[in-house]
Design a protein around this motif. Structure first.
Motif, PDB file in Angstrom:
ATOM      1  N   ALA A  18     -21.918  -4.180 -32.199  1.00 49.39           N
ATOM      2  CA  ALA A  18     -22.298  -5.509 -31.704  1.00 49.39           C
ATOM      3  C   ALA A  18     -21.069  -6.396 -31.574  1.00 49.39           C
ATOM      4  O   ALA A  18     -20.923  -7.162 -30.615  1.00 49.39           O
ATOM      5  CB  ALA A  18     -23.318  -6.150 -32.643  1.00 49.39           C
ATOM      6  N   LEU A  19     -20.165  -6.280 -32.529  1.00 49.59           N
ATOM      7  CA  LEU A  19     -18.934  -7.072 -32.498  1.00 49.59           C
ATOM      8  C   LEU A  19     -18.113  -6.734 -31.257  1.00 49.59           C
ATOM      9  O   LEU A  19     -17.685  -7.626 -30.516  1.00 49.59           O
ATOM     10  CB  LEU A  19     -18.104  -6.785 -33.753  1.00 49.59           C
ATOM     11  N   LEU A  20     -17.907  -5.448 -31.008  1.00 47.91           N
ATOM     12  CA  LEU A  20     -17.081  -5.036 -29.871  1.00 47.91           C
ATOM     13  C   LEU A  20     -17.723  -5.477 -28.556  1.00 47.91           C
ATOM     14  O   LEU A  20     -17.041  -5.964 -27.652  1.00 47.91           O
ATOM     15  CB  LEU A  20     -16.868  -3.519 -29.896  1.00 47.91           C
ATOM     16  N   ALA A  21     -19.045  -5.322 -28.477  1.00 49.25           N
ATOM     17  CA  ALA A  21     -19.734  -5.710 -27.242  1.00 49.25           C
ATOM     18  C   ALA A  21     -19.621  -7.216 -27.019  1.00 49.25           C
ATOM     19  O   ALA A  21     -19.379  -7.676 -25.894  1.00 49.25           O
ATOM     20  CB  ALA A  21     -21.203  -5.291 -27.325  1.00 49.25           C
ATOM     21  N   ALA A  22     -19.780  -7.979 -28.087  1.00 49.63           N
ATOM     22  CA  ALA A  22     -19.706  -9.446 -27.960  1.00 49.63           C
ATOM     23  C   ALA A  22     -18.311  -9.881 -27.525  1.00 49.63           C
ATOM     24  O   ALA A  22     -18.158 -10.731 -26.645  1.00 49.63           O
ATOM     25  CB  ALA A  22     -20.072 -10.096 -29.302  1.00 49.63           C
ATOM     26  N   SER A  25     -18.612 -19.463 -27.335  1.00 45.09           N
ATOM     27  CA  SER A  25     -19.641 -19.860 -28.296  1.00 45.09           C
ATOM     28  C   SER A  25     -21.049 -19.617 -27.766  1.00 45.09           C
ATOM     29  O   SER A  25     -21.994 -19.537 -28.544  1.00 45.09           O
ATOM     30  CB  SER A  25     -19.492 -21.343 -28.665  1.00 45.09           C
ATOM     31  N   GLN A  26     -21.187 -19.509 -26.446  1.00 51.55           N
ATOM     32  CA  GLN A  26     -22.510 -19.270 -25.871  1.00 51.55           C
ATOM     33  C   GLN A  26     -22.613 -17.864 -25.263  1.00 51.55           C
ATOM     34  O   GLN A  26     -23.584 -17.543 -24.582  1.00 51.55           O
ATOM     35  CB  GLN A  26     -22.828 -20.316 -24.785  1.00 51.55           C
ATOM     36  N   ALA A  27     -21.609 -17.027 -25.498  1.00 51.33           N
ATOM     37  CA  ALA A  27     -21.547 -15.739 -24.799  1.00 51.33           C
ATOM     38  C   ALA A  27     -22.645 -14.776 -25.235  1.00 51.33           C
ATOM     39  O   ALA A  27     -23.177 -14.039 -24.426  1.00 51.33           O
ATOM     40  CB  ALA A  27     -20.176 -15.094 -24.993  1.00 51.33           C
ATOM     41  N   VAL A  28     -22.985 -14.773 -26.523  1.00 48.67           N
ATOM     42  CA  VAL A  28     -23.968 -13.776 -26.980  1.00 48.67           C
ATOM     43  C   VAL A  28     -25.242 -14.377 -27.555  1.00 48.67           C
ATOM     44  O   VAL A  28     -26.308 -13.784 -27.445  1.00 48.67           O
ATOM     45  CB  VAL A  28     -23.355 -12.786 -27.999  1.00 48.67           C
ATOM     46  N   VAL A  29     -25.125 -15.523 -28.207  1.00 50.75           N
ATOM     47  CA  VAL A  29     -26.333 -16.226 -28.656  1.00 50.75           C
ATOM     48  C   VAL A  29     -26.142 -17.694 -28.305  1.00 50.75           C
ATOM     49  O   VAL A  29     -25.027 -18.142 -28.068  1.00 50.75           O
ATOM     50  CB  VAL A  29     -26.581 -16.088 -30.180  1.00 50.75           C
ATOM     51  N   GLY A  30     -27.220 -18.436 -28.296  1.00 49.80           N
ATOM     52  CA  GLY A  30     -27.131 -19.822 -27.874  1.00 49.80           C
ATOM     53  C   GLY A  30     -26.993 -20.790 -29.027  1.00 49.80           C
ATOM     54  O   GLY A  30     -27.182 -20.431 -30.188  1.00 49.80           O
ATOM     55  N   GLY A  31     -26.654 -22.025 -28.666  1.00 46.37           N
ATOM     56  CA  GLY A  31     -26.900 -23.142 -29.557  1.00 46.37           C
ATOM     57  C   GLY A  31     -25.810 -23.564 -30.509  1.00 46.37           C
ATOM     58  O   GLY A  31     -25.957 -24.595 -31.162  1.00 46.37           O
ATOM     59  N   ALA A  32     -24.711 -22.808 -30.635  1.00 46.83           N
ATOM     60  CA  ALA A  32     -23.653 -23.257 -31.549  1.00 46.83           C
ATOM     61  C   ALA A  32     -22.989 -24.497 -30.968  1.00 46.83           C
ATOM     62  O   ALA A  32     -22.659 -24.547 -29.788  1.00 46.83           O
ATOM     63  CB  ALA A  32     -22.624 -22.150 -31.761  1.00 46.83           C
ATOM     64  N   ALA A  61     -12.233 -17.123 -27.019  1.00 45.71           N
ATOM     65  CA  ALA A  61     -13.604 -16.828 -26.564  1.00 45.71           C
ATOM     66  C   ALA A  61     -14.200 -15.678 -27.376  1.00 45.71           C
ATOM     67  O   ALA A  61     -15.350 -15.747 -27.825  1.00 45.71           O
ATOM     68  CB  ALA A  61     -13.596 -16.497 -25.074  1.00 45.71           C
ATOM     69  N   ALA A  62     -13.405 -14.628 -27.577  1.00 42.62           N
ATOM     70  CA  ALA A  62     -13.909 -13.468 -28.315  1.00 42.62           C
ATOM     71  C   ALA A  62     -14.223 -13.835 -29.761  1.00 42.62           C
ATOM     72  O   ALA A  62     -15.243 -13.409 -30.322  1.00 42.62           O
ATOM     73  CB  ALA A  62     -12.884 -12.336 -28.267  1.00 42.62           C
ATOM     74  N   ASP A  63     -13.355 -14.630 -30.383  1.00 42.69           N
ATOM     75  CA  ASP A  63     -13.596 -15.002 -31.779  1.00 42.69           C
ATOM     76  C   ASP A  63     -14.751 -15.992 -31.909  1.00 42.69           C
ATOM     77  O   ASP A  63     -15.458 -15.999 -32.923  1.00 42.69           O
ATOM     78  CB  ASP A  63     -12.313 -15.560 -32.413  1.00 42.69           C
ATOM     79  N   ALA A  64     -14.940 -16.839 -30.911  1.00 43.26           N
ATOM     80  CA  ALA A  64     -16.095 -17.741 -30.942  1.00 43.26           C
ATOM     81  C   ALA A  64     -17.386 -16.927 -30.844  1.00 43.26           C
ATOM     82  O   ALA A  64     -18.359 -17.182 -31.564  1.00 43.26           O
ATOM     83  CB  ALA A  64     -16.016 -18.746 -29.796  1.00 43.26           C
ATOM     84  N   ALA A  65     -17.384 -15.926 -29.964  1.00 42.67           N
ATOM     85  CA  ALA A  65     -18.564 -15.060 -29.836  1.00 42.67           C
ATOM     86  C   ALA A  65     -18.830 -14.337 -31.156  1.00 42.67           C
ATOM     87  O   ALA A  65     -19.967 -14.225 -31.610  1.00 42.67           O
ATOM     88  CB  ALA A  65     -18.361 -14.058 -28.699  1.00 42.67           C
ATOM     89  N   THR A  66     -17.748 -13.868 -31.778  1.00 44.41           N
ATOM     90  CA  THR A  66     -17.879 -13.179 -33.062  1.00 44.41           C
ATOM     91  C   THR A  66     -18.468 -14.116 -34.117  1.00 44.41           C
ATOM     92  O   THR A  66     -19.336 -13.724 -34.897  1.00 44.41           O
ATOM     93  CB  THR A  66     -16.493 -12.681 -33.533  1.00 44.41           C
ATOM     94  N   ALA A  67     -17.992 -15.348 -34.125  1.00 41.67           N
ATOM     95  CA  ALA A  67     -18.470 -16.323 -35.117  1.00 41.67           C
ATOM     96  C   ALA A  67     -19.960 -16.602 -34.939  1.00 41.67           C
ATOM     97  O   ALA A  67     -20.708 -16.677 -35.922  1.00 41.67           O
ATOM     98  CB  ALA A  67     -17.665 -17.618 -35.012  1.00 41.67           C
TER      99      ALA A  67
END
Lengths: 780, 146
Positions: free
Chosen positions: A421-425, A204-211, A169-175
């Motif tokens: 931003a990375l740590l927060a995501a 993948s939807q944790a910080v921005v949408g649409g991936a 989950a964390a790496d998907a958010a980072t991506a």
């Protein structure tokens, strides 16, 4: 044996060249290379066994394809003949000579749509003939025009060796933070797939949408995950260019085509996979070239009606890389897919080479021309965590990618982001998946894991994970029939309303089917961009996708860039000496016969206080003066105010000096020993690489100047250079230092005598480098 | 004329979810605007409902045709038919089409099932075409003795 090499003399031992020994140790020599051997399939662009292009149509039916009569067709020929050739344009298209067709591919004034209209009527062998006419630069020109979507994009791999869901989950958010619009996962252990797919969806939807997300596993399981709304696309549906290999893959063109319709019937995006080298790897290339076999794959892919393909050397990339023209072939097959109207995720996926140079060079054509997805899997994780195997680009290469985008003003699909931003995501994504697991009654993810995941580079930094627990969780997801809607509910109940809304939006997107169109992605606000509404309109300079405006600002804003109007912070690397300089009077020529004049630049010890090497200006003067004193030379110190150029500073010193010997020191540390009789731009000794200077060098410079002053011919002071990238590391800082110094120039001001007050050495300790320079110097 | 009153125009109305949200429905006919987080939390939305409809796929087929991609049109139309086939049956059909899995009679039965049970004539024709190709290449299982 090299025919140019002389025969070794009788009895002489076989010598080794130091140069070749050094070359042997370079990473490129870990790669495998073979002679072109078409019989075994080791041929990239053409093979003598490739058939000549031909097409005969009778009564609205293809009766001959590439030299084979219908009665001899294998499954692939038959499928291509009946589904992949537009008989209404075939005659017109096949009549165009290959070189003429190739020229139209490159010519910006021939529209892509016209080329696609014609290309619908050509056979695989003709396609290979056309592409054989193009060199790499021409292929890039063609790719720039033919790519389906106007806006280039990129896809990430997000996996880890532990199948740790919080890390997924964390790496998907980072991506997604980095800008990847598709995120693909797979698993270390097959039974964990549902857990990993669910974690990927949330992350993948944790910080921005649409991936869009994908979980690449066995086909039936993969489709099931999609049906439940846990994934949105698939791409690891492989096609092969020979019938034998196709059947080894346990499919036929018809079963693949049925699968394509099955995915679309559930609102899932699909692309196929093919690419150079696989048939050779699987031992059944029929002696054909990689390009011809891929042309068959692509014709078939096109015939199934699937919207796109991942190609350009995926699993077989190292086979393509082993033969002449391999990298050219990888690009050629991308271009052919584009020409046939397919979305292209253009390889740059499996690691191409152990050589950093070679793996970068392999990517540059797709990177610069732009493709729908430049990488069909940029490892957004460390190499060791990539369960597909290491990618050509991995998490540790992210900064290189961002800098390459900036260098070329070329859009590789990614955007710089801050560490905050990375740590927060990562924190938000890891907590969200932890709470979703808890809400859904899945095995708990410990707080310790959540915390480790936030800061972790990879799974080696996270607590052990139990395969038994993951298998149990996966079974629970399947048995209880959990779906994307359950994930939405769990997120909302636990207060992650924003993520819940985004996951729900992903589920709603499949109702319209908009992202089933060719080359579709969703932007961060869920607007679909595809070949239909974001059609590539490149038609030469001034048209098509350009990196401008806000996007250029994003690409430019790498975190390493500094404000050049501020003096860079250079840490002191040597014990400092405090310095007071007092201007006493205008300096005049003459003085004692053995005298040496030391001239410093306009900003020395005032606006600037240290050199690029991190030596305080007080320390520099202390060492130079000590060196002069050791040799008994009288000295005056002056400040030159009319120039910041080191040659003129030093020459001014020489002209003032009683001996005619002067030392000029710029504030950044660059130093020259000069003589009055020499031309200003000549010198006795020049120390131009200021960042490599040590206090010992300045002391040796003082000593040598004194020796020149009394008429000796000392050995020049050596400056060791290990081949560091001094210019790339220091030139921005040098330019800023020099700018500050130049700002202090008073064009008409004469040199002034300085009264120098030096403090004590700050915390004087061992300085091994000082001793070693002296020892080396003394030994000459 | 308000968007909702005019017929679907594949040249102008893509993306459908942005240009013609009025046309997008769930599998039970619920409009897109009613698929909200509140509705999900109230338990009003089922996973079965969030499936693409044959109508939505037909619209995408028209968009593909309008943008010059005939192969996609055929795929979308086969897909529209397959929306009626249950998940498990769909996976079984795929399995049956793999090499050396089915007899000629079994593939013919599959084609008939597609035609009669699922009103899927395009897919039925496609299966028959596959059966002929498999027969020519020896990829059918021998017929079992009765």
């Amino acid at each position: 044996m090299d025919p140019l090499a002389p025969a070794p003399a009788e009895g002489r031992p076989t010598a080794r060249s130091g140069r070749f020994r050094s070359l042997d140790e370079r990473p490129v020599n870990l790669d495998g290379f073979v002679h072109e051997t078409p019989d075994l399939g080791f041929a990239a662009m053409r093979s003598p066994h490739d058939p000549p292009a031909s097409l005969r149509i009778e009564n609205g039916r293809v009766v001959e394809l590439d030299g084979k009569a219908r009665s001899e067709f294998d499954l692939i020929d038959r499928f291509i003949a009946d589904h992949a050739i537009d008989l209404t344009v075939a005659e017109e298209a096949m009549a165009i000579p290959p070189v003429e067709f190739a020229r139209r591919l490159v010519d910006p004034s021939v529209p892509a749509d016209e080329l696609r209209r014609l290309a619908a009527g050509i056979t695989p062998a003709r396609a290979a003939e056309i592409l054989n006419e193009l060199n790499v630069v021409e292929l890039m020109m063609a790719a720039q025009k033919l790519r389906a979507r106007r806006t280039p994009s990129n896809q990430a791999h997000v996996t880890n060796a532990k199948d740790e869901p919080a890390l997924i989950a964390a790496d998907a958010a980072t991506a997604t933070l980095a800008g990847f619009r598709e995120v693909e996962t797979t698993v270390a252990v097959a039974s964990h797939a549902p857990v990993v797919a669910l974690a990927l969806l949330v992350g993948s939807q944790a910080v921005v949408g649409g991936a869009l997300t994908q979980c690449s596993v066995e086909e039936a399981t993969e489709l099931k995950l999609g049906l439940r709304g846990l994934t949105t696309y698939a791409e690891t549906v492989s096609n092969y260019g020979t019938e034998a290999v196709f059947l080894d893959g346990d499919d036929t063109p018809w079963s693949k085509a049925f699968l394509a319709a099955a995915y679309a019937s559930r609102g899932l995006k699909l692309r196929f996979t093919s690419g150079a080298g696989v048939e050779c790897l699987m031992g059944n290339s029929e002696g054909r070239s990689m390009l011809y076999l891929e042309a068959r794959c692509l014709a078939m892919t096109r015939g199934t009606g699937v919207q796109g393909v991942q190609n350009g050397g995926i699993d077989g990339v190292a086979i393509a890389g082993a033969v002449p023209g391999g990298a050219r072939e990888l690009l050629a097959e991308n271009v052919l897919a584009m020409l046939w109207g397919l979305e292209v995720a253009s390889g740059n996926d499996t690691l191409f080479s152990e050589s950093e140079i070679r793996r970068t060079a392999r990517t540059m054509p797709q990177f610069l021309a732009g493709t729908d997805f430049i990488c069909s899997g940029f490892g957004a994780i460390p190499r060791y965590d990539n369960m597909f195997g290491p990618s050509n680009w991995n998490a540790d290469d992210l900064d290189d990618w961002l800098v390459l985008q900036r260098d070329h003003e070329s859009d590789g699909g990614l955007t710089p982001f801050s560490e905050e931003a990375l740590l927060a995501a990562r924190d938000y994504a890891a907590r969200a998946i932890r709470d979703v697991f808890d809400e859904l009654g899945l095995p708990p993810i410990p707080e310790e894991t959540v915390q480790a995941v936030v800061g972790a580079h990879g799974s080696r930094e996270t607590p052990p994970q139990s395969g038994v627990v993951l298998t149990r969780a996966a079974a629970a997801i399947l048995e209880r029939g959990l779906t994307g809607l359950d994930v939405v509910r769990a997120l909302a109940v636990r207060g992650y309303t924003d993520i819940a809304e985004r996951v729900l939006e992903m589920l709603k997107q499949r109702l319209s089917g908009d992202y089933l169109q060719t080359a579709a992605i969703l932007d961060r606000e869920f607007h679909v961009l595809s070949a239909v509404n974001d059609r590539n309109d490149y038609a030469g300079p001034g048209t098509g996708y350009r990196v401008t405006g806000e996007r250029r600002d994003q690409i430019a804003a790498i975190r390493q860039a500094v404000d050049p109007s501020r003096v860079p912070d250079i840490p002191l690397r040597w014990p400092a000496v405090s310095l007071q300089l007092e201007e006493v009077s205008e300096a005049t020529a003459g003085g004692a016969p053995g005298e040496v004049v030391v001239a410093v630049g306009p900003a020395f010890g005032s606006e600037l206080d240290r050199t690029l090497a991190g030596i305080s200006h007080g320390r520099v003067l202390r060492e130079v003066l000590a060196g002069l004193e050791e040799e008994g030379a009288p000295v005056r110190v002056v400040r030159v105010r009319h120039t910041s150029d080191v040659a003129f500073i030093a020459h001014t010193a020489a002209r003032l000096s009683g001996s005619g010997i002067g030392i000029g020191i710029q504030s950044k540390g660059t130093t020259v020993i000069h003589q009055r009789a020499l031309a200003p731009l000549s010198n006795l000794e020049l120390f131009s690489v200021a960042p490599l200077m040590t206090p010992a060098h300045y002391r040796a410079i003082g000593r040598n100047a004194a020796r020149y002053a009394r008429g000796d011919h000392p050995e020049p002071v050596p400056l060791d250079h290990e081949g560091q990238g001094i210019e790339s590391r220091y030139h921005t800082k040098a330019a800023i230092f020099h700018h500050v110094e130049t700002q202090q120039i008073s064009p008409n001001a004469s040199p002034v005598i300085l009264a120098v007050t030096l403090g004590a050495l700050d915390g004087a300790g061992e300085e091994p480098a000082l001793a070693s320079v002296e020892a080396r110097h003394g030994s000459r | 004329m308000a968007a909702a009153d005019r017929p679907f125009d594949p040249h102008r109305d893509y993306p459908v979810s942005e240009k013609r949200p009025d046309l997008v429905r769930t599998a039970t006919g619920r409009p897109l605007s009613e698929v909200t987080l509140d509705a999900v939390l109230a338990g009003e939305i089922t996973p079965e409902e969030l499936r693409i409809t044959p109508e939505a796929l037909e619209r995408q087929a028209q968009v593909a045709a309008a943008s010059g991609r005939p192969a996609l049109v055929a795929n979308f139309r086969r897909a529209a038919e397959l929306t009626r086939v249950p998940d498990d049956r769909l996976l079984a059909m795929y399995e049956a089409l793999r090499p050396r899995r089915s007899t000629a009679a079994q593939l013919e039965a599959l084609a008939q099932e597609l035609e009669t049970v699922y009103q899927a004539p395009l897919c039925a024709a496609f299966v028959r075409e596959a059966a002929a190709a498999y027969a020519a290449r020896g990829l059918l299982l021998p017929e079992k003795p009765a």
